[in-house]
Design a protein around this motif. Sequence first.
Motif, PDB file in Angstrom:
ATOM      1  N   VAL A  13     -27.320 -13.954   7.871  1.00  0.00           N
ATOM      2  CA  VAL A  13     -26.007 -14.502   8.226  1.00  0.00           C
ATOM      3  C   VAL A  13     -25.266 -14.959   6.973  1.00  0.00           C
ATOM      4  N   ARG A  14     -25.998 -15.541   6.035  1.00  0.00           N
ATOM      5  CA  ARG A  14     -25.371 -16.036   4.804  1.00  0.00           C
ATOM      6  C   ARG A  14     -24.723 -14.896   4.017  1.00  0.00           C
ATOM      7  N   TYR A  15     -25.434 -13.792   3.841  1.00  0.00           N
ATOM      8  CA  TYR A  15     -24.877 -12.696   3.050  1.00  0.00           C
ATOM      9  C   TYR A  15     -23.822 -11.916   3.826  1.00  0.00           C
ATOM     10  N   VAL A  16     -23.943 -11.888   5.152  1.00  0.00           N
ATOM     11  CA  VAL A  16     -22.872 -11.277   5.942  1.00  0.00           C
ATOM     12  C   VAL A  16     -21.583 -12.083   5.778  1.00  0.00           C
ATOM     13  N   PHE A  17     -21.704 -13.414   5.803  1.00  0.00           N
ATOM     14  CA  PHE A  17     -20.528 -14.252   5.639  1.00  0.00           C
ATOM     15  C   PHE A  17     -19.962 -14.136   4.222  1.00  0.00           C
ATOM     16  N   ILE A  18     -20.847 -14.115   3.220  1.00  0.00           N
ATOM     17  CA  ILE A  18     -20.367 -14.042   1.837  1.00  0.00           C
ATOM     18  C   ILE A  18     -19.679 -12.706   1.563  1.00  0.00           C
ATOM     19  N   LEU A  19     -20.254 -11.607   2.049  1.00  0.00           N
ATOM     20  CA  LEU A  19     -19.668 -10.286   1.803  1.00  0.00           C
ATOM     21  C   LEU A  19     -18.536  -9.961   2.768  1.00  0.00           C
ATOM     22  N   GLY A  20     -18.509 -10.620   3.928  1.00  0.00           N
ATOM     23  CA  GLY A  20     -17.444 -10.324   4.880  1.00  0.00           C
ATOM     24  C   GLY A  20     -16.073 -10.684   4.361  1.00  0.00           C
ATOM     25  N   SER A  21     -15.972 -11.776   3.623  1.00  0.00           N
ATOM     26  CA  SER A  21     -14.673 -12.193   3.100  1.00  0.00           C
ATOM     27  C   SER A  21     -14.096 -11.179   2.113  1.00  0.00           C
ATOM     28  N   PRO A  22     -14.820 -10.789   1.041  1.00  0.00           N
ATOM     29  CA  PRO A  22     -14.221  -9.816   0.113  1.00  0.00           C
ATOM     30  C   PRO A  22     -13.990  -8.449   0.739  1.00  0.00           C
ATOM     31  N   LEU A  23     -14.864  -8.046   1.671  1.00  0.00           N
ATOM     32  CA  LEU A  23     -14.655  -6.742   2.301  1.00  0.00           C
ATOM     33  C   LEU A  23     -13.398  -6.742   3.163  1.00  0.00           C
ATOM     34  N   SER A  24     -13.173  -7.808   3.928  1.00  0.00           N
ATOM     35  CA  SER A  24     -11.966  -7.874   4.750  1.00  0.00           C
ATOM     36  C   SER A  24     -10.719  -8.005   3.881  1.00  0.00           C
ATOM     37  N   VAL A  25     -10.796  -8.786   2.799  1.00  0.00           N
ATOM     38  CA  VAL A  25      -9.650  -8.922   1.896  1.00  0.00           C
ATOM     39  C   VAL A  25      -9.339  -7.585   1.232  1.00  0.00           C
ATOM     40  N   THR A  26     -10.378  -6.850   0.840  1.00  0.00           N
ATOM     41  CA  THR A  26     -10.165  -5.544   0.216  1.00  0.00           C
ATOM     42  C   THR A  26      -9.526  -4.568   1.200  1.00  0.00           C
ATOM     43  N   ALA A  27      -9.975  -4.588   2.450  1.00  0.00           N
ATOM     44  CA  ALA A  27      -9.383  -3.700   3.455  1.00  0.00           C
ATOM     45  C   ALA A  27      -7.902  -4.016   3.661  1.00  0.00           C
ATOM     46  N   VAL A  28      -7.577  -5.298   3.793  1.00  0.00           N
ATOM     47  CA  VAL A  28      -6.177  -5.683   3.970  1.00  0.00           C
ATOM     48  C   VAL A  28      -5.362  -5.355   2.722  1.00  0.00           C
ATOM     49  N   GLY A  29      -5.939  -5.571   1.530  1.00  0.00           N
ATOM     50  CA  GLY A  29      -5.214  -5.271   0.296  1.00  0.00           C
ATOM     51  C   GLY A  29      -4.928  -3.794   0.133  1.00  0.00           C
ATOM     52  N   LEU A  30      -5.899  -2.940   0.445  1.00  0.00           N
ATOM     53  CA  LEU A  30      -5.664  -1.496   0.359  1.00  0.00           C
ATOM     54  C   LEU A  30      -4.623  -1.045   1.377  1.00  0.00           C
ATOM     55  N   TRP A  31      -4.691  -1.621   2.578  1.00  0.00           N
ATOM     56  CA  TRP A  31      -3.669  -1.292   3.577  1.00  0.00           C
ATOM     57  C   TRP A  31      -2.288  -1.737   3.115  1.00  0.00           C
ATOM     58  N   GLU A  32      -2.202  -2.901   2.476  1.00  0.00           N
ATOM     59  CA  GLU A  32      -0.918  -3.385   1.980  1.00  0.00           C
ATOM     60  C   GLU A  32      -0.385  -2.485   0.872  1.00  0.00           C
ATOM     61  N   LEU A  33      -1.249  -2.051  -0.041  1.00  0.00           N
ATOM     62  CA  LEU A  33      -0.810  -1.150  -1.112  1.00  0.00           C
ATOM     63  C   LEU A  33      -0.306   0.177  -0.536  1.00  0.00           C
ATOM     64  N   ARG A  34      -1.014   0.698   0.445  1.00  0.00           N
ATOM     65  CA  ARG A  34      -0.578   1.949   1.071  1.00  0.00           C
ATOM     66  C   ARG A  34       0.753   1.767   1.792  1.00  0.00           C
ATOM     67  N   ARG A  35       0.911   0.652   2.484  1.00  0.00           N
ATOM     68  CA  ARG A  35       2.165   0.399   3.196  1.00  0.00           C
ATOM     69  C   ARG A  35       3.324   0.256   2.216  1.00  0.00           C
ATOM     70  N   LEU A  36       3.124  -0.418   1.108  1.00  0.00           N
ATOM     71  CA  LEU A  36       4.176  -0.545   0.097  1.00  0.00           C
ATOM     72  C   LEU A  36       4.552   0.812  -0.481  1.00  0.00           C
ATOM     73  N   ARG A  37       3.558   1.680  -0.682  1.00  0.00           N
ATOM     74  CA  ARG A  37       3.847   2.999  -1.255  1.00  0.00           C
ATOM     75  C   ARG A  37       4.548   3.907  -0.255  1.00  0.00           C
ATOM     76  N   VAL A  38       4.070   3.920   0.995  1.00  0.00           N
ATOM     77  CA  VAL A  38       4.617   4.847   1.987  1.00  0.00           C
ATOM     78  C   VAL A  38       5.953   4.352   2.529  1.00  0.00           C
ATOM     79  N   ARG A  39       6.049   3.069   2.839  1.00  0.00           N
ATOM     80  CA  ARG A  39       7.231   2.547   3.521  1.00  0.00           C
ATOM     81  C   ARG A  39       8.350   2.179   2.561  1.00  0.00           C
ATOM     82  N   TYR A  40       8.013   1.683   1.366  1.00  0.00           N
ATOM     83  CA  TYR A  40       9.031   1.191   0.443  1.00  0.00           C
ATOM     84  C   TYR A  40       9.058   1.947  -0.882  1.00  0.00           C
TER      85      TYR A  40
END
Length: 305
Positions: free
Chosen positions: A268-295
């Motif tokens: 549980v400890r390592y799932v929690f520790i790795l879950g934060s950067p993995l979710s942030v990375t997913a949102v960040g990549l989606w944001e970069l793609r949205r900025l490139r495609v939409r704007y």
Amino acid sequence: MSNWNPGGQPPQGPQPYQPQPPQPYPPQPYAPRPYVPPQPQPPHPGPPVPPPGGPITRLRRRIGPIHTARRVFTPSRPGIVSDPEVARMRRIRTWVGVAAFLWMSYTYKLSTKISDTASDQVDKSWTSALALAATLPVLVGVLYGLAAPEARRDLLRRAGRCFGAIVAMMAAASVFPVIVLSGFFEGEEPLVEGHFTATKGLMLAVLLLVTFWVLPFVVWGVGLAVQHVFRTADIHETVPPLLIMALAWEMALIDVFTGAHEGVPTVVRYVFILGSPLSVTAVGLWELRRLRVRYGLGMRGLLMR
């Protein structure tokens, strides 16, 4: 002749159609109307503007700690792209992370009091702000080396606002250790005892300033600094997702090396520790793609390559 009209006479009373009186004016021949150019239409009314308020309200908006923190830590570059969907996704990810932290603290009894849990969350936010302040110069240096020569001066000019926000945060936060280390409130009788002196007046003024201005500015500023990544969107819209992804992995390494969340099962400890950067990375990549495609905003625009 019928039962309803035995005499066969037409019914008496008003006729359904009365003859129209003659018109007082004979019909006139058609006369064309003069041309009238189209008149400009009034603009569409925008959202209601809040009233200016009285002098106290205007003074609070100008020098109040929360309004000052918003001006210092919120991006304000003209023409900046602000996507509400990206902001909403960030808020969702943040609240999911806070909920997961509270669930883990409650389930595994990491904190016995709500105040301790809130204090841990504030400490984590402050650590994130310090890590951001340390990472931003490194990122700006890398971008400066990769940018085209004609873009470097503009890059440094825009980054100046980010460094100004860092300096403001560190200067405000340093007030507390400076007061403690200087012994400003030591060696003097309590404010409520004895006669009122000039020294007590100065101590009272400093205490009120720290309590009602510096403390709200620091608390609100830490949240805004982490949310807006020290207003790095003033440099370019692609910088905040890049920096926040780097920060997430830095915080994960800090948690690993400092032994954070002790008492939690290893999985549980390592799932929690790795879950934060993995979710942030997913949102960040989606944001970069949205900025490139939409704007049409990408890294090439940042580096002018």
